[in-house]
Write an enzyme that holds these catalytic residues in place. Structure first.
Site, PDB file in Angstrom:
ATOM      1  N   LYS A 189       0.847  -1.190   0.000  1.00 12.59           N
ATOM      2  CA  LYS A 189       0.000   0.000   0.000  1.00 12.59           C
ATOM      3  C   LYS A 189       0.882   1.240   0.000  1.00 12.59           C
ATOM      4  O   LYS A 189       1.543   1.535   0.997  1.00 12.59           O
ATOM      5  CB  LYS A 189      -0.913   0.046   1.223  1.00 12.59           C
ATOM      6  N   GLU A 263       9.244   0.693  11.247  1.00 10.05           N
ATOM      7  CA  GLU A 263      10.260   1.753  11.200  1.00 10.05           C
ATOM      8  C   GLU A 263       9.491   3.058  11.319  1.00 10.05           C
ATOM      9  O   GLU A 263       8.817   3.483  10.384  1.00 10.05           O
ATOM     10  CB  GLU A 263      11.062   1.671   9.905  1.00 10.05           C
ATOM     11  N   CYS A 297      12.969  10.745   8.735  1.00 11.73           N
ATOM     12  CA  CYS A 297      12.878  10.266  10.116  1.00 11.73           C
ATOM     13  C   CYS A 297      14.227  10.220  10.816  1.00 11.73           C
ATOM     14  O   CYS A 297      14.290  10.253  12.045  1.00 11.73           O
ATOM     15  CB  CYS A 297      12.219   8.887  10.157  1.00 11.73           C
ATOM     16  N   GLU A 395       8.608  15.258  17.202  1.00  9.30           N
ATOM     17  CA  GLU A 395       9.081  15.298  15.820  1.00  9.30           C
ATOM     18  C   GLU A 395       8.345  16.388  15.047  1.00  9.30           C
ATOM     19  O   GLU A 395       7.123  16.358  14.943  1.00  9.30           O
ATOM     20  CB  GLU A 395       8.862  13.927  15.181  1.00  9.30           C
TER      21      GLU A 395
END
Length: 494
Positions: A189, A263, A297, A395
């Site tokens: 996906k 992850e 990231c 973040e």
């Protein structure tokens, strides 16, 4: 202050769009539903295309195709799988310019970032091709008298792969290559925001793969991703995405006890000691903190600098950041900072900067939105950030680097580890003993010394704590996508 470069040129004319359908059982298929998701050019906000919102039934059809293809695929030899992966790498390289343009148009990536993604995509297929033929296991032997033990490594089965919007081609390749190399089949996906490069990838390489070995279903995570996570015939779900997405996948996968590979996010500390080469550190943060507009990231976005050199370092960093060329990727190959991926993400990043200032941070350069079309945020440095504030612990995922200070080595380690993330970090020092000792104390899956965001497909990538578990890249990825089996043979002679 950085000037923004704009253009009326387009990187992706309508005639170069990929087939906007699901790819199931070796062919593109018209979607079952008329419901679609808009795909936009973030440099302008204009709509590029509309892709299907996949349904549960379409996921089930794709999983059934992958299940049917599995017995034959898992029996292919490592050499045959390797040969196919090499052919995929060759196709990617042949169509590199086309794939790079799509990445830039759909994701807002500067050419240097998109080109690097495509090159990395080809390389991970080449690496995985070699790795498929290089598995080593414990040697066969008689560990019990008169009983010979053999360790087999087998594919897991059908893998569900869920790919993020920030690296739609590269992160997909990080999943696809080792999954196929280990003998699995998969249903992937892509992000509903940036699906175009994966659809083009299937146009380019689909004929190389046996029908059903790889399938792509577009749509929302709440439907397509959730069904992959809960599907009883999916052996594992591999996600690169946000912490929230990881939690949702792990929860949905729990009922069937399937493996989960996550992850997730990061808040990478960049720990700069007083003996560091400050100019090199500032250049390093320029690269590692703002690559892909900070939508990375592992980006080095949280600087912890010794108080004695904080003012000097901040000055050097501001000089570096002020030199960025910001603009529409179509405006030139020298553009370094593009737009953020969407209106929603743009709003979140701008709000994070405003919150940081309200909590006492000082804008050293940049500081907010760029006027005009598109989702541009000026490359920003926030100094005087206080421990425990949102800017120090959450973040931001944009072109924003925060600067905090510390006074002792023990404080630096403690502060580096105090966020819920543990994906990556870096230490900048000329002290050899410190360079060897401190990485062991930093709770992150990758710790760089005097560099940051230097990646290679040969070494593992993945995090601890809230950054997830499992490893991408290297032989460790193939191990994640396979299982060991012990076969023991009684050969006693009476």
């Amino acid at each position: 202050m950085n000037q923004i470069r704009r253009t009326d040129e387009t990187l992706l004319p309508a005639g170069e769009l990929p087939t906007l359908q699901h790819y199931i059982d070796g062919a593109f298929r018209a979607p079952a539903s008329d419901e679609t998701v808009a795909v936009v050019n973030p440099a302008t906000g204009d709509e590029l295309a509309r892709v299907a919102r996949g349904t549960v039934d379409e996921v089930d059809t794709a999983v059934a195709a992958a299940s049917a293809a599995l017995p034959a695929w898992r029996e292919t030899t490592p050499k045959d799988r390797a040969d196919l992966l090499f052919h995929i790498a060759e196709r990617v390289e042949k169509h590199a310019a086309e794939l790079s343009r799509i990445e830039s148009a759909n994701g807002g990536k500067p050419a240097m970032v998109a080109d690097d993604d495509v090159a990395g995509t080809a390389d991970i297929f080449r690496f995985s091709a070699g790795a498929a033929r290089a598995f080593t296991e414990q040697g066969a032997g008689d560990y019990v008298a008169d009983h010979t033990s053999i360790i087999l490594r087998e594919p897991l089965g059908v893998i569900g792969a869920i790919v993020p919007w920030n690296y739609p081609l590269l992160m997909a390749a990080w999943k696809i290559a080792p999954i196929l190399a280990a003998g699995n089949t998969l249903v992937l996906k892509p992000s509903e925001q940036t699906p175009l490069s994966m659809l083009k990838f299937m146009e380019i390489v689909g004929d190389l793969l046996p029908a059903g070995v790889m399938n792509v279903v577009t749509g929302r995570g709440s439907v397509v991703g959730n069904r992959l996570s809960e599907h009883p015939d999916v052996a594992m779900v591999a996600l690169t995405g946000s912490v929230g997405s990881g939690q949702a996948v792990a929860t949905a996968a729990g009922d069937s006890l399937k493996r989960v590979h996550l992850e997730l996010g990061g808040k990478a500390p960049v720990v700069i000691f007083s003996d560091a080469d400050l100019a090199a550190a500032a250049e390093g943060v320029r690269e590692a903190g703002y690559w892909n507009s900070g939508q990375e990231c592992g980006a080095g976005t949280r600087v912890l600098v010794h108080e004695s050199v904080a003012e000097e370092f901040t000055k050097l960093l501001v000089e570096q950041v002020s030199s960025f060329i910001v603009g529409d990727p179509a405006a030139g190959e020298d553009v370094e900072i593009g737009p953020l991926v969407s209106q929603g993400h743009f709003d979140r990043v701008v709000a994070a900067i405003d919150t940081a200032v309200a909590e006492g941070a000082t804008v050293a350069v940049g500081g907010g939105a760029v006027e005009g079309a598109g989702y541009f945020v000026a490359p920003t440095v926030l100094s005087g950030v206080q421990p425990g504030t949102a800017a120090a612990s959450e973040e931001i995922f944009g072109p924003v680097v925060t600067v905090e200070t510390f006074s002792t080595e023990d404080e630096a380690v403690r502060r580096a580890n105090e966020t819920p993330y543990g994906l990556s970090a870096s230490i900048w020092t000329t002290d050899a003993a410190r360079a060897i000792d401190l990485p062991r104390k930093i709770d992150a899956g990758t710790v760089w010394v005097n560099c940051h965001l230097v990646l290679a497909n040969d070494v593992p990538w993945g995090g601890f704590k809230g950054s997830g578990y499992g490893r991408d890249l290297s032989l460790y990825a193939l191990q994640d996508y396979s299982r060991t089996k012990h076969v023991q043979i009684n050969h006693a002679r009476k």
